[in-house]
Design a protein around this motif. Structure first.
Motif, PDB file in Angstrom:
ATOM      1  N   GLY A  12       0.836  -1.204   0.000  1.00 10.47           N
ATOM      2  CA  GLY A  12       0.000   0.000   0.000  1.00 10.47           C
ATOM      3  C   GLY A  12       0.872   1.256   0.000  1.00 10.47           C
ATOM      4  N   PHE A  13       0.234   2.367   0.261  1.00  8.66           N
ATOM      5  CA  PHE A  13       0.914   3.670   0.158  1.00  8.66           C
ATOM      6  C   PHE A  13       2.068   3.789   1.174  1.00  8.66           C
ATOM      7  N   ILE A  14       1.744   3.797   2.452  1.00  7.40           N
ATOM      8  CA  ILE A  14       2.807   4.046   3.443  1.00  7.40           C
ATOM      9  C   ILE A  14       3.712   2.825   3.565  1.00  7.40           C
ATOM     10  N   ASP A  33       0.816  -9.026   2.188  1.00  8.74           N
ATOM     11  CA  ASP A  33      -0.224  -8.095   1.745  1.00  8.74           C
ATOM     12  C   ASP A  33      -1.219  -8.876   0.886  1.00  8.74           C
ATOM     13  N   CYS A  34      -2.508  -8.688   1.130  1.00 12.01           N
ATOM     14  CA  CYS A  34      -3.480  -9.471   0.354  1.00 12.01           C
ATOM     15  C   CYS A  34      -3.887  -8.755  -0.937  1.00 12.01           C
ATOM     16  N   THR A  36      -5.564  -5.776  -1.767  1.00 14.64           N
ATOM     17  CA  THR A  36      -6.889  -5.206  -2.022  1.00 14.64           C
ATOM     18  C   THR A  36      -6.718  -4.192  -3.149  1.00 14.64           C
ATOM     19  N   GLY A  39      -3.638  -2.136  -2.661  1.00 15.19           N
ATOM     20  CA  GLY A  39      -2.295  -2.710  -2.710  1.00 15.19           C
ATOM     21  C   GLY A  39      -1.858  -2.842  -4.160  1.00 15.19           C
ATOM     22  N   ASP A  59      -3.554 -12.809   3.684  1.00 14.86           N
ATOM     23  CA  ASP A  59      -4.357 -11.997   4.602  1.00 14.86           C
ATOM     24  C   ASP A  59      -3.781 -12.090   6.015  1.00 14.86           C
ATOM     25  N   ILE A  60      -3.755 -10.972   6.723  1.00 12.96           N
ATOM     26  CA  ILE A  60      -3.264 -11.018   8.119  1.00 12.96           C
ATOM     27  C   ILE A  60      -4.175 -11.869   8.999  1.00 12.96           C
ATOM     28  N   PHE A  81       0.953  -2.377   8.925  1.00 16.67           N
ATOM     29  CA  PHE A  81       0.294  -1.324   8.141  1.00 16.67           C
ATOM     30  C   PHE A  81      -1.043  -1.808   7.591  1.00 16.67           C
ATOM     31  N   SER A  85      -8.265   1.765   4.785  1.00 20.44           N
ATOM     32  CA  SER A  85      -7.785   3.064   5.271  1.00 20.44           C
ATOM     33  C   SER A  85      -8.621   4.278   4.836  1.00 20.44           C
ATOM     34  N   THR A 100     -10.710  -6.482   8.719  1.00 21.64           N
ATOM     35  CA  THR A 100      -9.236  -6.365   8.679  1.00 21.64           C
ATOM     36  C   THR A 100      -8.692  -5.593   9.874  1.00 21.64           C
ATOM     37  N   SER A 133      -0.949   3.397  13.513  1.00 22.18           N
ATOM     38  CA  SER A 133      -2.333   3.866  13.635  1.00 22.18           C
ATOM     39  C   SER A 133      -2.433   5.352  13.281  1.00 22.18           C
ATOM     40  N   TYR A 160     -14.186   3.871  10.176  1.00 28.62           N
ATOM     41  CA  TYR A 160     -12.739   3.662  10.018  1.00 28.62           C
ATOM     42  C   TYR A 160     -12.006   3.944  11.330  1.00 28.62           C
ATOM     43  N   LYS A 164      -9.892   1.441  13.881  1.00 30.74           N
ATOM     44  CA  LYS A 164      -8.480   1.630  14.235  1.00 30.74           C
ATOM     45  C   LYS A 164      -8.343   1.775  15.757  1.00 30.74           C
ATOM     46  N   ASN A 190      -0.959  11.656   5.800  1.00 29.85           N
ATOM     47  CA  ASN A 190       0.243  11.538   4.958  1.00 29.85           C
ATOM     48  C   ASN A 190      -0.060  11.955   3.529  1.00 29.85           C
TER      49      ASN A 190
HETATM   50  P1  NAD Z   1      -3.450   1.828   2.000  1.00 27.02           P
HETATM   51  O1  NAD Z   1      -4.918   1.635   1.926  1.00 27.02           O
HETATM   52  O2  NAD Z   1      -2.749   2.563   0.916  1.00 27.02           O
HETATM   53  O3  NAD Z   1      -2.726   0.394   2.101  1.00 27.02           O
HETATM   54  C1  NAD Z   1      -3.203  -0.644   2.909  1.00 27.02           C
HETATM   55  C2  NAD Z   1      -2.505  -1.922   2.462  1.00 27.02           C
HETATM   56  O4  NAD Z   1      -2.963  -2.990   3.306  1.00 27.02           O
HETATM   57  C3  NAD Z   1      -2.847  -2.342   1.024  1.00 27.02           C
HETATM   58  O5  NAD Z   1      -1.670  -2.729   0.349  1.00 27.02           O
HETATM   59  C4  NAD Z   1      -3.789  -3.522   1.188  1.00 27.02           C
HETATM   60  O6  NAD Z   1      -3.713  -4.440   0.119  1.00 27.02           O
HETATM   61  C5  NAD Z   1      -3.288  -4.118   2.498  1.00 27.02           C
HETATM   62  N1  NAD Z   1      -4.312  -4.896   3.198  1.00 27.02           N
HETATM   63  C6  NAD Z   1      -5.602  -4.556   3.446  1.00 27.02           C
HETATM   64  N2  NAD Z   1      -6.235  -5.532   4.102  1.00 27.02           N
HETATM   65  C7  NAD Z   1      -5.312  -6.514   4.311  1.00 27.02           C
HETATM   66  C8  NAD Z   1      -5.365  -7.776   4.936  1.00 27.02           C
HETATM   67  N3  NAD Z   1      -6.496  -8.229   5.498  1.00 27.02           N
HETATM   68  N4  NAD Z   1      -4.245  -8.537   4.955  1.00 27.02           N
HETATM   69  C9  NAD Z   1      -3.102  -8.108   4.342  1.00 27.02           C
HETATM   70  N5  NAD Z   1      -3.009  -6.916   3.730  1.00 27.02           N
HETATM   71  C10 NAD Z   1      -4.099  -6.121   3.717  1.00 27.02           C
HETATM   72  O7  NAD Z   1      -3.190   2.485   3.415  1.00 27.02           O
HETATM   73  P2  NAD Z   1      -2.069   3.519   3.875  1.00 27.02           P
HETATM   74  O8  NAD Z   1      -2.556   4.885   3.633  1.00 27.02           O
HETATM   75  O9  NAD Z   1      -0.773   3.083   3.348  1.00 27.02           O
HETATM   76  O10 NAD Z   1      -2.127   3.279   5.455  1.00 27.02           O
HETATM   77  C11 NAD Z   1      -1.326   2.271   6.061  1.00 27.02           C
HETATM   78  C12 NAD Z   1      -1.610   2.260   7.555  1.00 27.02           C
HETATM   79  O11 NAD Z   1      -1.308   3.538   8.109  1.00 27.02           O
HETATM   80  C13 NAD Z   1      -3.075   1.989   7.895  1.00 27.02           C
HETATM   81  O12 NAD Z   1      -3.104   1.158   9.021  1.00 27.02           O
HETATM   82  C14 NAD Z   1      -3.635   3.368   8.222  1.00 27.02           C
HETATM   83  O13 NAD Z   1      -4.674   3.265   9.149  1.00 27.02           O
HETATM   84  C15 NAD Z   1      -2.433   4.053   8.795  1.00 27.02           C
HETATM   85  N6  NAD Z   1      -2.388   5.521   8.637  1.00 27.02           N
HETATM   86  C16 NAD Z   1      -2.583   6.099   7.409  1.00 27.02           C
HETATM   87  C17 NAD Z   1      -2.467   7.480   7.275  1.00 27.02           C
HETATM   88  C18 NAD Z   1      -2.644   8.161   5.938  1.00 27.02           C
HETATM   89  O14 NAD Z   1      -2.694   9.375   5.889  1.00 27.02           O
HETATM   90  N7  NAD Z   1      -2.719   7.443   4.834  1.00 27.02           N
HETATM   91  C19 NAD Z   1      -2.171   8.264   8.388  1.00 27.02           C
HETATM   92  C20 NAD Z   1      -1.998   7.650   9.620  1.00 27.02           C
HETATM   93  C21 NAD Z   1      -2.090   6.274   9.730  1.00 27.02           C
END
Ligand code: NAD
Ligand code: DAU
Length: 360
Positions: A12-14, A33-34, A36, A39, A59-60, A81, A85, A100, A133, A160, A164, A190
């Motif tokens: 995913g992103f972060i 990573d599953c 979605t 991802g 999947d986790i 992560f 989200s 999830t 988180s 959401y 969390k 982010n």
């Molecule tokens: P994202 O949605 O871009 O990526 C989430 C990733 O998790 C994806 O690659 C997805 O395929 C994978 N995923 C989802 N369900 C899954 C499962 N059951 N098993 C395995 N993989 C799974 O999210 P993001 O923006 O990268 O955020 C990552 C984490 O950081 C999240 O926990 C989010 O709550 C937290 N967060 C995000 C931000 C933000 O601004 N984006 C800020 C603070 C915290």
């Protein structure tokens, strides 16, 4: 950290930004990573052929798979992560968020606990479960409220953020009850490369490039505290190395902006970078507000600065300019996430089962 890290949600992103950064720190990454819709293996393309990156599609919540990964790879840390989200999707359909973010986190914690309890005392002391988180668990601030501290009571407002918050409570309880060396980080919004274009900044950039409307919710005066994703990943690295088990660290950019300011800044930068389609501001459209829309987030991150010596480095203006440049230069990535072709390919490539792609 130079040993093996089990990263979840690392496509995913972060997560992908974190994994790409860790390669310079000699960590071996097992990336679960599953895949979605959020991802994307293209996020990890730079790591193809890299022996220290092992991608596992799964999947986790798949206990058997997670157990095998712990047994086979003996990680020194888990960085979680994996999550659903996007707030708007949680309003449309909360089910996958519960599954999830809460149930998945519980299964991951259980398997981590089981693995950790079999470690030697030295390895067990060194082990970390870092749960990534959000600041949204603290709810919404009034205009003159002090930013969220680690002592701010939880008051999540969306499905959401409630999911969390629930996972944060589980993580905290696994430390308190079982002694699992967990750490929680609560980070603000982010932005940066590889963010799925459902979130404010990439959505506005892509819509503006394509001449589509820029949909600003409500009056556009909701405030978020923006942090460049690499600064977030650097903070997570510091927390893994020096953070104290059982603690929570807030992470933020010290950069509060209204949504309309963000959209205006994107339009002004695009006017300069893609002058042919200026003025982009003509595309701004105020639309119906998000249900339960939190008014203001802001993070007091003095604890991580004081105790662990982390500080955000990127200024918002230069970070946003670089982010727009990245989207302008990565049309293949944009097409892959938008067209659905990428997802079809993944379905064909992987089918529905957990498959290990071991780049060795
Ligand atoms: P994202 O949605 O871009 O990526 C989430 C990733 O998790 C994806 O690659 C997805 O395929 C994978 N995923 C989802 N369900 C899954 C499962 N059951 N098993 C395995 N993989 C799974 O999210 P993001 O923006 O990268 O955020 C990552 C984490 O950081 C999240 O926990 C989010 O709550 C937290 N967060 C995000 C931000 C933000 O601004 N984006 C800020 C603070 C915290
Ligand atoms: O605060 C951290 C959180 O930031 C993370 O935990 C979440 O995973 C992440 O999605 C983000 O949540 P937000 O709801 O703040 O982000 P989003 O990009 O969806 O929206 C940011 C602001 O912009 C919010 O006030 C809603 C508004 N918005 C969003 C979209 C998608 C619009 O005005 N128009 C839009 O089209």
């Amino acid at each position: 950290m130079s040993g093996t890290i089990l990263v979840t949600g690392g496509a995913g992103f972060i997560g992908s930004n974190f994994v790409l950064r860790e390669r310079f720190r000699k960590s071996r990454i097992v990336n679960l990573d599953c895949l979605t819709y959020a991802g994307n293996l293209l996020n990890l393309r730079e790591l193809e052929g890299e022996p220290d990156h092992i991608f596992v599609k799964g999947d986790i919540a798949d206990r058997g798979l997670v157990q095998r990964l712990f047994a086979q790879h003996r990680p020194e840390a888990v960085v979680n992560f994996a999550a659903e989200s996007h707030v708007d999707r949680s309003i449309d359909d909360p089910g996958s968020f519960i599954q999830t973010n809460i149930v998945g986190a519980y299964h991951l914690l259980e398997e981590a606990r089981s693995y950790w309890s079999g470690l030697s005392s030295q390895s067990a002391d060194r082990f970390r479960f870092l749960h990534v988180s959000t600041d949204e668990v603290y709810g919404s601030l009034g205009p003159s409220d002090h930013p969220f501290t680690e002592q701010t009571p939880y008051a999540p407002n969306s499905p959401y953020s409630a999911s969390k918050a629930a996972s944060d409570h589980l993580v905290r309880a696994y430390h308190h009850t079982f002694g699992l060396p967990t750490i929680i980080t609560n980070c603000s919004n982010n932005y940066g490369p590889r963010q799925f274009p459902e979130k404010l900044i990439p959505l506005m950039i892509l819509n503006a490039i394509e001449g589509k409307e820029l949909p600003v919710y409500g009056d556009g005066l909701n405030i978020r505290d923006w942090l460049q994703v690499e600064d977030h990943c650097a903070a997570l690295g510091v927390v893994l190395q020096r953070g104290r088990p059982g603690e929570t660290y807030n992470i933020g950019g010290g950069c509060q902006r209204t949504n309309i300011e963000i959209v205006n800044t994107i339009c002004a930068l695009l006017d300069e970078m893609v002058p042919g389609s200026a003025p982009h501001g003509r595309l701004i459209t105020f639309v119906e507000d998000r249900l339960g829309h939190d008014r203001r987030y802001a993070v007091d991150c003095s604890r991580i600065e004081r105790e662990l010596g982390w500080r955000a480095k990127e200024s918002f203006e230069s970070g946003l300019r670089k982010t727009i440049r990245w989207y302008l230069d990565n049309s293949q990535w944009i097409e892959s996430v938008k067209s659905g072709a990428y997802r079809d390919w993944i379905a064909k490539r992987y089918g529905g089962e957990a498959i290990v792609v071991d780049h060795q």
